[in-house]
Design an enzyme around this catalytic site. Structure first.
Site, PDB file in Angstrom:
ATOM      1  CG  HIS A 124       4.836   7.990   4.965  1.00 44.10           C
ATOM      2  ND1 HIS A 124       5.442   7.861   6.192  1.00 44.10           N
ATOM      3  CD2 HIS A 124       3.507   7.855   5.176  1.00 44.10           C
ATOM      4  CE1 HIS A 124       4.515   7.661   7.116  1.00 44.10           C
ATOM      5  NE2 HIS A 124       3.333   7.654   6.515  1.00 44.10           N
TER       6      HIS A 124
ATOM      7  CG  ASN B  63      10.029  10.428   3.491  1.00 52.39           C
ATOM      8  OD1 ASN B  63      10.911   9.587   3.705  1.00 52.39           O
ATOM      9  ND2 ASN B  63       8.890  10.453   4.175  1.00 52.39           N
TER      10      ASN B  63
ATOM     11  CG  ASP C 137       5.742  11.124   7.257  1.00 54.79           C
ATOM     12  OD1 ASP C 137       6.816  11.061   6.644  1.00 54.79           O
ATOM     13  OD2 ASP C 137       5.493  10.448   8.274  1.00 54.79           O
TER      14      ASP C 137
HETATM   15  C1  GRF Z   1       9.837   1.710   3.757  1.00 54.66           C
HETATM   16  O1  GRF Z   1       8.629   1.102   4.087  1.00 54.66           O
HETATM   17  C2  GRF Z   1       9.653   3.187   3.589  1.00 54.66           C
HETATM   18  O2  GRF Z   1       8.442   3.524   3.015  1.00 54.66           O
HETATM   19  C3  GRF Z   1       9.693   3.660   5.021  1.00 54.66           C
HETATM   20  O3  GRF Z   1      10.689   2.882   5.603  1.00 54.66           O
HETATM   21  C4  GRF Z   1      10.800   1.650   4.907  1.00 54.66           C
HETATM   22  C5  GRF Z   1      12.206   1.521   4.448  1.00 54.66           C
HETATM   23  O4  GRF Z   1      12.485   0.288   3.896  1.00 54.66           O
HETATM   24  N1  GRF Z   1       9.882   5.074   5.083  1.00 54.66           N
HETATM   25  P1  GRF Z   1      13.919  -0.018   3.330  1.00 54.66           P
HETATM   26  O5  GRF Z   1      14.927   0.350   4.400  1.00 54.66           O
HETATM   27  O6  GRF Z   1      14.129   0.805   2.068  1.00 54.66           O
HETATM   28  O7  GRF Z   1      13.941  -1.482   3.030  1.00 54.66           O
END
Ligand code: GRF
Length: 218
Positions: free
Chosen positions: A110, A108, A146
């Protein structure tokens, strides 16, 4: 053999896009076997379809409970036989029972320097806490939200006058290379999850790889 990636995303899909672009450019030895979302209107699904890839919405409201939704989602993922499941902005909790058998095969991204600011609204919470530094982490997924072992991080300064939108935009520009670099390391077989934590090049890592320290991503 290139790494088979299944991507889960709930929204915009910019992380999915950089994966697709890197594969097209030949800078990531991987293939995306499909994109899955909990939302039918996710832009990520449009991006996948535009790239000629299968894209599926598996919506929670079409199932009686979380377990049934998880079962459908992970049944579909298993059928696609990915080497790695990448949660890139997937905003839904996943049950411990389906995660247990996938340790080390699901990551993931984050937007915080974990373990700080797990969960939602990380940018505003970092600002409210007076943090001078913020960033993003890529971690293995476990049942703890997370909370799985962190593989790599990108550190980003908080600047005077920042609001959540500015900080989020700055972090995002670092998230993209962070995710790609981490995927390259995994694709090269250099990063693995063991019982005692993340191993890099056959040794237990003493902390997350730091994107800024580019020599550690050589
Ligand atoms: C990113 O900030 C990621 O870290 C978080 O959600 C957002 C997703 O952005 N988990 P995207 O959909 O890839 O543009």
């Amino acid at each position: 053999m290139s790494l088979r990636l299944a991507v889960l995303a709930s929204g915009r899909g910019s992380n999915l896009q950089v994966i697709l672009d890197a594969i097209t450019a030949g800078t990531l030895d991987a293939e995306v076997v499909g994109a899955w979302s909990d939302r039918g209107d996710a832009q990520a699904l449009v991006r996948a379809r535009d790239a000629g890839l299968p894209a599926y919405a598996i919506r929670p409201r079409d199932f009686t409970d979380r377990a049934a939704h998880d079962h459908a989602l992970f049944g579909a993922l298993d059928a696609a036989a990915p080497d790695l499941i990448v949660c890139a902005g997937y905003m839904r909790l996943i049950g411990a029972d389906v995660l247990a058998s996938r340790a080390g095969r699901m990551i993931n991204i984050h937007p915080s320097l974990l373990p700080a600011f797990k969960g939602l609204h990380t940018h505003q919470r970092a600002l409210d806490a007076g943090a001078t530094e913020h960033g993003a982490s890529v971690h293995y997924v476990t049942a703890e939200l997370d909370g799985g072992p962190v593989i790599a991080q990108a550190r980003v300064p908080v600047l005077p006058g920042d609001d959540a939108a500015h900080l989020s935009a700055r972090v995002l520009t670092h998230e993209h290379p962070l995710l790609l670099e981490t995927l390259r390391w995994i694709a090269a077989g250099r990063v693995r999850l063991h019982e005692d934590g993340v191993h890099v090049d056959g040794r237990r890592a003493d902390g997350p790889l730091q994107l800024a320290a580019t020599r550690r991503f050589a």
